[in-house]
Design an enzyme around this catalytic site. Structure first.
Site, PDB file in Angstrom:
ATOM      1  N   ASP A  54       0.845  -1.189   0.000  1.00  0.00           N
ATOM      2  CA  ASP A  54       0.000   0.000   0.000  1.00  0.00           C
ATOM      3  C   ASP A  54       0.884   1.244   0.000  1.00  0.00           C
ATOM      4  O   ASP A  54       1.773   1.372   0.844  1.00  0.00           O
ATOM      5  CB  ASP A  54      -0.882  -0.044   1.267  1.00  0.00           C
ATOM      6  CG  ASP A  54      -2.004   0.974   1.226  1.00  0.00           C
ATOM      7  OD1 ASP A  54      -1.798   2.071   0.673  1.00  0.00           O
ATOM      8  OD2 ASP A  54      -3.084   0.664   1.754  1.00  0.00           O
ATOM      9  N   SER A 138      -4.743  15.423 -11.439  1.00  0.00           N
ATOM     10  CA  SER A 138      -6.010  15.365 -12.176  1.00  0.00           C
ATOM     11  C   SER A 138      -6.310  16.762 -12.697  1.00  0.00           C
ATOM     12  O   SER A 138      -5.774  17.757 -12.179  1.00  0.00           O
ATOM     13  CB  SER A 138      -7.126  14.928 -11.221  1.00  0.00           C
ATOM     14  OG  SER A 138      -8.393  15.167 -11.790  1.00  0.00           O
ATOM     15  N   TYR A 151     -11.540  14.268  -2.748  1.00  0.00           N
ATOM     16  CA  TYR A 151     -10.675  13.776  -3.834  1.00  0.00           C
ATOM     17  C   TYR A 151      -9.998  14.956  -4.534  1.00  0.00           C
ATOM     18  O   TYR A 151      -8.781  14.957  -4.740  1.00  0.00           O
ATOM     19  CB  TYR A 151     -11.503  12.956  -4.830  1.00  0.00           C
ATOM     20  CG  TYR A 151     -10.737  12.589  -6.077  1.00  0.00           C
ATOM     21  CD1 TYR A 151      -9.700  11.655  -6.032  1.00  0.00           C
ATOM     22  CD2 TYR A 151     -11.012  13.204  -7.301  1.00  0.00           C
ATOM     23  CE1 TYR A 151      -8.977  11.331  -7.177  1.00  0.00           C
ATOM     24  CE2 TYR A 151     -10.301  12.880  -8.447  1.00  0.00           C
ATOM     25  CZ  TYR A 151      -9.277  11.941  -8.381  1.00  0.00           C
ATOM     26  OH  TYR A 151      -8.556  11.634  -9.509  1.00  0.00           O
ATOM     27  N   ALA A 153      -9.359  17.847  -3.435  1.00  0.00           N
ATOM     28  CA  ALA A 153      -8.364  18.480  -2.555  1.00  0.00           C
ATOM     29  C   ALA A 153      -7.039  17.720  -2.588  1.00  0.00           C
ATOM     30  O   ALA A 153      -5.961  18.322  -2.582  1.00  0.00           O
ATOM     31  CB  ALA A 153      -8.909  18.547  -1.123  1.00  0.00           C
ATOM     32  N   LYS A 155      -5.879  16.099  -5.097  1.00  0.00           N
ATOM     33  CA  LYS A 155      -5.272  16.317  -6.416  1.00  0.00           C
ATOM     34  C   LYS A 155      -4.674  17.729  -6.495  1.00  0.00           C
ATOM     35  O   LYS A 155      -3.627  17.927  -7.103  1.00  0.00           O
ATOM     36  CB  LYS A 155      -6.321  16.093  -7.513  1.00  0.00           C
ATOM     37  CG  LYS A 155      -6.831  14.651  -7.557  1.00  0.00           C
ATOM     38  CD  LYS A 155      -5.770  13.719  -8.093  1.00  0.00           C
ATOM     39  CE  LYS A 155      -5.553  12.459  -7.363  1.00  0.00           C
ATOM     40  NZ  LYS A 155      -4.504  11.600  -7.889  1.00  0.00           N
TER      41      LYS A 155
HETATM   42  N1  LIG Z   1      -9.545   7.502 -14.359  1.00  0.00           N
HETATM   43  C1  LIG Z   1      -9.793   8.807 -14.259  1.00  0.00           C
HETATM   44  O1  LIG Z   1     -10.870   9.286 -14.648  1.00  0.00           O
HETATM   45  C2  LIG Z   1      -8.719   9.725 -13.698  1.00  0.00           C
HETATM   46  C3  LIG Z   1      -8.796  11.088 -14.014  1.00  0.00           C
HETATM   47  C4  LIG Z   1      -7.841  11.956 -13.493  1.00  0.00           C
HETATM   48  C5  LIG Z   1      -6.845  11.471 -12.677  1.00  0.00           C
HETATM   49  N2  LIG Z   1      -6.790  10.137 -12.381  1.00  0.00           N
HETATM   50  C6  LIG Z   1      -5.727   9.676 -11.494  1.00  0.00           C
HETATM   51  O2  LIG Z   1      -4.973   8.693 -12.143  1.00  0.00           O
HETATM   52  C7  LIG Z   1      -4.425   7.778 -11.185  1.00  0.00           C
HETATM   53  C8  LIG Z   1      -4.691   6.357 -11.638  1.00  0.00           C
HETATM   54  O3  LIG Z   1      -6.083   6.201 -11.768  1.00  0.00           O
HETATM   55  P1  LIG Z   1      -6.732   5.042 -12.659  1.00  0.00           P
HETATM   56  O4  LIG Z   1      -7.867   5.645 -13.369  1.00  0.00           O
HETATM   57  O5  LIG Z   1      -5.697   4.324 -13.415  1.00  0.00           O
HETATM   58  O6  LIG Z   1      -7.306   4.106 -11.472  1.00  0.00           O
HETATM   59  P2  LIG Z   1      -7.666   2.527 -11.468  1.00  0.00           P
HETATM   60  O7  LIG Z   1      -7.997   2.073 -12.842  1.00  0.00           O
HETATM   61  O8  LIG Z   1      -8.678   2.385 -10.373  1.00  0.00           O
HETATM   62  O9  LIG Z   1      -6.288   1.817 -11.033  1.00  0.00           O
HETATM   63  C9  LIG Z   1      -5.762   2.083  -9.765  1.00  0.00           C
HETATM   64  C10 LIG Z   1      -4.470   1.303  -9.590  1.00  0.00           C
HETATM   65  O10 LIG Z   1      -3.869   1.726  -8.360  1.00  0.00           O
HETATM   66  C11 LIG Z   1      -3.734   0.594  -7.483  1.00  0.00           C
HETATM   67  N3  LIG Z   1      -3.938   1.116  -6.138  1.00  0.00           N
HETATM   68  C12 LIG Z   1      -5.065   1.673  -5.616  1.00  0.00           C
HETATM   69  N4  LIG Z   1      -4.858   2.040  -4.356  1.00  0.00           N
HETATM   70  C13 LIG Z   1      -3.563   1.732  -4.061  1.00  0.00           C
HETATM   71  C14 LIG Z   1      -2.769   1.866  -2.899  1.00  0.00           C
HETATM   72  N5  LIG Z   1      -3.264   2.390  -1.764  1.00  0.00           N
HETATM   73  N6  LIG Z   1      -1.478   1.441  -2.935  1.00  0.00           N
HETATM   74  C15 LIG Z   1      -0.971   0.879  -4.080  1.00  0.00           C
HETATM   75  N7  LIG Z   1      -1.689   0.738  -5.214  1.00  0.00           N
HETATM   76  C16 LIG Z   1      -2.972   1.152  -5.194  1.00  0.00           C
HETATM   77  C17 LIG Z   1      -4.769  -0.434  -7.978  1.00  0.00           C
HETATM   78  O11 LIG Z   1      -4.419  -1.779  -7.683  1.00  0.00           O
HETATM   79  P3  LIG Z   1      -4.770  -2.448  -6.254  1.00  0.00           P
HETATM   80  O12 LIG Z   1      -6.217  -2.176  -6.016  1.00  0.00           O
HETATM   81  O13 LIG Z   1      -4.422  -3.899  -6.415  1.00  0.00           O
HETATM   82  O14 LIG Z   1      -3.889  -1.789  -5.255  1.00  0.00           O
HETATM   83  C18 LIG Z   1      -4.676  -0.193  -9.488  1.00  0.00           C
HETATM   84  O15 LIG Z   1      -3.523  -0.833 -10.000  1.00  0.00           O
HETATM   85  C19 LIG Z   1      -5.066   8.137  -9.845  1.00  0.00           C
HETATM   86  O16 LIG Z   1      -4.166   8.888  -9.073  1.00  0.00           O
HETATM   87  C20 LIG Z   1      -6.260   9.002 -10.230  1.00  0.00           C
HETATM   88  O17 LIG Z   1      -6.563   9.949  -9.239  1.00  0.00           O
HETATM   89  C21 LIG Z   1      -7.709   9.252 -12.885  1.00  0.00           C
END
Ligand SMILES: NC(=O)c1ccc[n+]([C@@H]2O[C@H](COP(=O)([O-])OP(=O)(O)OC[C@H]3O[C@@H](n4cnc5c(N)ncnc54)[C@H](OP(=O)(O)O)[C@@H]3O)[C@@H](O)[C@H]2O)c1
Length: 259
Positions: A54, A138, A151, A153, A155
């Protein structure tokens, strides 16, 4: 190039891992769950090193840095990508929920930065830099989203960290980049909704493919820049919103009333 990616088993992190591995990158990948991480690794060339844990735990960051140094003797880029969303009004977000989301999205980022910096600072220059820190923030860093205030905040806080750090480490030739995706088609929304609530999305809001985001990130890893906005128009729209803070209020209010 050696890259550490947190949250790499799915979504944006996995797309970046695929992109970098395809061009010969050496990778150290993290997530909490081993199964999805191993399934991804099995599809990648170059035998990535896997470190489960984590990101809220500083020991995970240290293990990632140690693994990169032990296997590859160098760290070129650390990508603090792991994070999750929460659908909650400010009034309804409990102290425990605040602590949990800050621990993952903000402190998880900071633990990785603090573990990596001493090593980046003492490495030889490669392509003009000793190392590179990339924080996945983000588009919401520039505009708090109603029903996702906690969330947003986290970012915005990541952006502040990137802005301060970029100047602090400039003379050490360490690059710092913040990444600002708009909605991206990953498991992010279902993971957010698993905590309760519905992540309302306007029909006019753009949704990007994670590969588009990963490509923009990979370009910035090759040629570091201050900020990456994979959806260019959102940067200008949100910039306008900072000059005129109520610009987006009406839009969000109409959407909340409809909901
Ligand atoms: N998708 C969007 O719309 C979006 C938009 C803007 C910004 N973002 C940002 O992009 C980043 C990635 O998002 P995503 O869309 O790729 O999310 P996602 O598809 O939900 O993937 C999240 C990944 O992070 C891992 N994870 C979650 N919590 C964790 C923790 N505490 N420690 C270690 N690993 C962890 C998950 O695997 P496990 O659950 O196995 O740990 C998974 O591999 C995030 O920071 C998010 O805020 C996303």
């Amino acid at each position: 190039m050696v890259t550490i990616i947190t949250g790499a088993s799915d979504g944006i992190g996995a797309a970046l891992a695929r992109h970098l591995a395809a061009s010969g990158g050496r990778l150290v990948l993290n997530a909490r769950g081993r199964e999805r991480l191993e399934a991804l690794a099995a599809t990648l060339p170059g035998s990535p090193v896997l470190v489960t844990g984590d990101v809220a735990d500083p020991a995970t960051a240290q293990a990632l840095v140690n693994a990169a140094r032990q296997h590859f003797g160098r760290i070129d880029t650390v990508v603090a990508n792991a994070g999750y969303g929460l659908v909650r009004t400010i009034a309804d977000t409990t102290p425990e929920e605040w602590q949990a989301i800050l621990a993952t999205n903000l402190l998880g980022t900071i633990h990785l930065v603090r573990a990596a910096l001493p090593h980046l600072a003492t490495q030889d220059l490669r392509d003009g830099y000793r190392g590179h820190v990339m924080l996945v923030s983000s588009a919401l860093a520039r505009r708090g989203r109603p029903e996702a205030g906690a969330y947003s905040a986290t970012k915005a806080a990541q952006l502040s960290v990137a802005e301060a750090l970029r100047v602090e480490v400039a003379d050490q030739r360490i690059a710092v980049t913040s990444v600002h995706p708009v909605a991206t088609a990953t498991g992010f929304i279902s993971a957010a909704e698993a905590h309760g609530g519905t992540w309302a999305r306007g029909t006019s809001e753009p949704v990007q493919d994670p590969q588009v985001v990963a490509r923009a990130m990979a370009d910035a890893i090759a040629r570091p820049r201050a900020e990456v906005w994979p959806h260019g128009l959102s940067r200008w729209a949100l910039g306008l919103g900072t000059l005129w803070p109520t610009l987006f209020d009406g839009y969000f209010l109409r959407r909340m009333r409809r909901k």
